[in-house]
Motif scaffolding. Structure first.
Motif, PDB file in Angstrom:
ATOM      1  N   HIS A 187      -9.749  -0.121  -2.238  1.00  0.00           N
ATOM      2  CA  HIS A 187      -9.037  -0.650  -1.077  1.00  0.00           C
ATOM      3  C   HIS A 187      -9.990  -1.402  -0.152  1.00  0.00           C
ATOM      4  O   HIS A 187      -9.680  -2.492   0.322  1.00  0.00           O
ATOM      5  CB  HIS A 187      -8.359   0.483  -0.311  1.00  0.00           C
ATOM      6  CG  HIS A 187      -7.414   1.283  -1.154  1.00  0.00           C
ATOM      7  ND1 HIS A 187      -7.855   2.223  -2.054  1.00  0.00           N
ATOM      8  CD2 HIS A 187      -6.065   1.270  -1.241  1.00  0.00           C
ATOM      9  CE1 HIS A 187      -6.815   2.759  -2.661  1.00  0.00           C
ATOM     10  NE2 HIS A 187      -5.721   2.199  -2.191  1.00  0.00           N
ATOM     11  N   THR A 240      -9.617  -1.037   9.283  1.00  0.00           N
ATOM     12  CA  THR A 240     -10.058  -2.248   8.573  1.00  0.00           C
ATOM     13  C   THR A 240      -9.494  -3.525   9.188  1.00  0.00           C
ATOM     14  O   THR A 240      -9.761  -4.619   8.682  1.00  0.00           O
ATOM     15  CB  THR A 240      -9.646  -2.179   7.092  1.00  0.00           C
ATOM     16  OG1 THR A 240      -8.222  -1.999   7.003  1.00  0.00           O
ATOM     17  CG2 THR A 240     -10.353  -1.042   6.379  1.00  0.00           C
ATOM     18  N   ARG A 270      -2.228   8.447   7.069  1.00  0.00           N
ATOM     19  CA  ARG A 270      -3.626   8.130   6.780  1.00  0.00           C
ATOM     20  C   ARG A 270      -3.776   6.670   6.376  1.00  0.00           C
ATOM     21  O   ARG A 270      -4.786   6.029   6.679  1.00  0.00           O
ATOM     22  CB  ARG A 270      -4.152   9.074   5.692  1.00  0.00           C
ATOM     23  CG  ARG A 270      -4.382  10.504   6.205  1.00  0.00           C
ATOM     24  CD  ARG A 270      -4.963  11.407   5.135  1.00  0.00           C
ATOM     25  NE  ARG A 270      -3.916  11.942   4.268  1.00  0.00           N
ATOM     26  CZ  ARG A 270      -3.192  13.015   4.553  1.00  0.00           C
ATOM     27  NH1 ARG A 270      -3.400  13.664   5.686  1.00  0.00           N
ATOM     28  NH2 ARG A 270      -2.267  13.447   3.723  1.00  0.00           N
ATOM     29  N   GLU A 271      -2.774   6.142   5.681  1.00  0.00           N
ATOM     30  CA  GLU A 271      -2.816   4.717   5.304  1.00  0.00           C
ATOM     31  C   GLU A 271      -2.744   3.828   6.550  1.00  0.00           C
ATOM     32  O   GLU A 271      -3.394   2.784   6.627  1.00  0.00           O
ATOM     33  CB  GLU A 271      -1.656   4.406   4.362  1.00  0.00           C
ATOM     34  CG  GLU A 271      -1.882   3.200   3.477  1.00  0.00           C
ATOM     35  CD  GLU A 271      -2.871   3.471   2.361  1.00  0.00           C
ATOM     36  OE1 GLU A 271      -3.661   2.550   2.057  1.00  0.00           O
ATOM     37  OE2 GLU A 271      -2.872   4.573   1.790  1.00  0.00           O
ATOM     38  N   GLY A 326       0.183   5.784   0.517  1.00  0.00           N
ATOM     39  CA  GLY A 326      -0.804   6.839   0.714  1.00  0.00           C
ATOM     40  C   GLY A 326      -0.983   7.707  -0.514  1.00  0.00           C
ATOM     41  O   GLY A 326      -1.999   8.375  -0.661  1.00  0.00           O
ATOM     42  N   THR A 332      -7.000   5.487  -0.149  1.00  0.00           N
ATOM     43  CA  THR A 332      -7.829   4.684   0.771  1.00  0.00           C
ATOM     44  C   THR A 332      -9.286   4.730   0.306  1.00  0.00           C
ATOM     45  O   THR A 332     -10.182   5.101   1.061  1.00  0.00           O
ATOM     46  CB  THR A 332      -7.735   5.238   2.207  1.00  0.00           C
ATOM     47  OG1 THR A 332      -8.112   6.631   2.199  1.00  0.00           O
ATOM     48  CG2 THR A 332      -6.330   5.131   2.764  1.00  0.00           C
ATOM     49  N   SER A 333      -9.520   4.340  -0.942  1.00  0.00           N
ATOM     50  CA  SER A 333     -10.841   4.524  -1.547  1.00  0.00           C
ATOM     51  C   SER A 333     -11.608   3.206  -1.650  1.00  0.00           C
ATOM     52  O   SER A 333     -11.289   2.217  -0.992  1.00  0.00           O
ATOM     53  CB  SER A 333     -10.676   5.151  -2.932  1.00  0.00           C
ATOM     54  OG  SER A 333      -9.904   4.314  -3.760  1.00  0.00           O
ATOM     55  N   PHE A 355      -6.122   3.761   7.941  1.00  0.00           N
ATOM     56  CA  PHE A 355      -6.953   2.841   7.150  1.00  0.00           C
ATOM     57  C   PHE A 355      -6.739   1.399   7.606  1.00  0.00           C
ATOM     58  O   PHE A 355      -7.700   0.645   7.792  1.00  0.00           O
ATOM     59  CB  PHE A 355      -6.625   2.987   5.666  1.00  0.00           C
ATOM     60  CG  PHE A 355      -7.235   1.934   4.788  1.00  0.00           C
ATOM     61  CD1 PHE A 355      -8.556   2.043   4.360  1.00  0.00           C
ATOM     62  CD2 PHE A 355      -6.504   0.824   4.391  1.00  0.00           C
ATOM     63  CE1 PHE A 355      -9.130   1.066   3.556  1.00  0.00           C
ATOM     64  CE2 PHE A 355      -7.061  -0.157   3.584  1.00  0.00           C
ATOM     65  CZ  PHE A 355      -8.381  -0.031   3.171  1.00  0.00           C
ATOM     66  N   CYS A 356      -5.485   1.009   7.757  1.00  0.00           N
ATOM     67  CA  CYS A 356      -5.183  -0.364   8.180  1.00  0.00           C
ATOM     68  C   CYS A 356      -5.782  -0.653   9.551  1.00  0.00           C
ATOM     69  O   CYS A 356      -6.323  -1.748   9.792  1.00  0.00           O
ATOM     70  CB  CYS A 356      -3.671  -0.585   8.205  1.00  0.00           C
ATOM     71  SG  CYS A 356      -2.901  -0.585   6.576  1.00  0.00           S
ATOM     72  N   LEU A 393       0.824  -1.205   0.000  1.00  0.00           N
ATOM     73  CA  LEU A 393       0.000   0.000   0.000  1.00  0.00           C
ATOM     74  C   LEU A 393       0.862   1.261   0.000  1.00  0.00           C
ATOM     75  O   LEU A 393       2.020   1.223   0.439  1.00  0.00           O
ATOM     76  CB  LEU A 393      -0.888   0.039   1.255  1.00  0.00           C
ATOM     77  CG  LEU A 393      -1.917  -1.066   1.444  1.00  0.00           C
ATOM     78  CD1 LEU A 393      -2.306  -1.184   2.900  1.00  0.00           C
ATOM     79  CD2 LEU A 393      -3.152  -0.767   0.622  1.00  0.00           C
TER      80      LEU A 393
END
Length: 271
Positions: free
Chosen positions: A141, A180, A172-173, A22, A137-138, A176-177, A20
């Protein structure tokens, strides 16, 4: 990896690893490609699933652009990169009529193709499946992570460059992790200095150490720095095997060290 119910075409896959970033342009596909090659040279069977639908660059990096995807009773057969069939690739790049065609799709169509890639590609027996994700992060993903969740992915490798702007996007990634439930295996700082091809001196064009500092603050492993290396760039543009052909380059030890850390984490002693 534990067996989860009916695994279908992923039944023979040992470990699933997502790569991944960002933002675009940080070398995520480069890291995916070279990590796959390094694992392959370590004796592993590796597949790459390229879900960067709008920027499918890995077919060119592995010199398999223009190859066709064939159907079998179980689904799509991936494109094999080598004669030994130890490295395979699935990408939307193989499904486009022309290499310059743009993928002008709304989210639902992209999500449907991603789910089809995950369920319908016949990978066979693999030690590792590396999933090269699009930047950000859309929708894509979320669809990818949710579709892979039943197969318990090993985790994610996050790629950044040293600049503050890129580091901010990787934060931000990381969020996201966390949201999720995707485990972060570690952070790679790419383009960490430029290696002069004449004197081999490394100059920090984009500063240095931002990725390592972020990893320390986030409490996740730092996997290493990969310098800008003209030989690496050349090998990617020409579709050559960098790991095999340039063992004396400055980027070689960095990339093989990252691969070794992945291997250590999946060994019986490291797991």
């Amino acid at each position: 990896m534990e067996v989860v119910g009916e695994r279908g075409n992923l039944a023979g896959v040992g470990h699933i690893l997502l790569v991944l970033s960002g933002k675009g342009g940080v070398g995520k596909s480069t890291v995916s490609t070279e990590l796959a090659l390094a694992l392959r040279h370590a004796g592993k069977k590796v597949g790459i699933l390229d879900v960067d639908l709008c920027g499918p660059s890995i077919p060119q990096m592995l010199k398999v652009q223009g190859k066709g995807v064939h159907q079998c009773d179980s689904g799509w057969v991936p494109v094999f990169v080598d004669q030994d069939k130890s490295l395979s690739l699935m990408s939307i790049g193989f499904l486009l009529e022309k290499p310059d065609d743009a993928v002008v799709w709304r989210g639902p169509k992209k999500n449907a193709l991603i789910k089809q890639f995950i369920s319908d590609v016949t990978w066979g027996e693999l030690d590792f499946l590396i999933v090269d994700m699009p930047p950000g992060t859309s929708d894509e993903h979320i669809s990818t992570v949710e579709s892979l969740r039943p197969y318990k992915p090993l985790g994610a490798v996050l790629v950044t460059t040293p600049q503050a702007v890129s580091i901010g996007d990787v934060r931000r990634e990381l969020t996201f992790c966390k949201k999720t439930g995707l485990r972060v295996i570690g952070i790679v700082e790419n383009m960490s200095g430029f290696v002069c091809p004449h004197c081999l001196e490394c100059t920090n064009l984009f500063s240095k150490g931002g990725g390592e500092e972020l990893a320390r603050h986030a409490g996740v492993p730092f996997l290493g720095c990969v310098p800008l290396d003209p030989q690496l760039t050349q090998s990617l543009e020409e579709g050559r095997d960098f790991i095999q052909e340039f063992p004396k380059s400055s980027a070689f030890p960095a990339l093989t060290y990252i691969a070794q850390q992945i291997l250590d984490r999946t060994s019986p002693q490291g797991s």
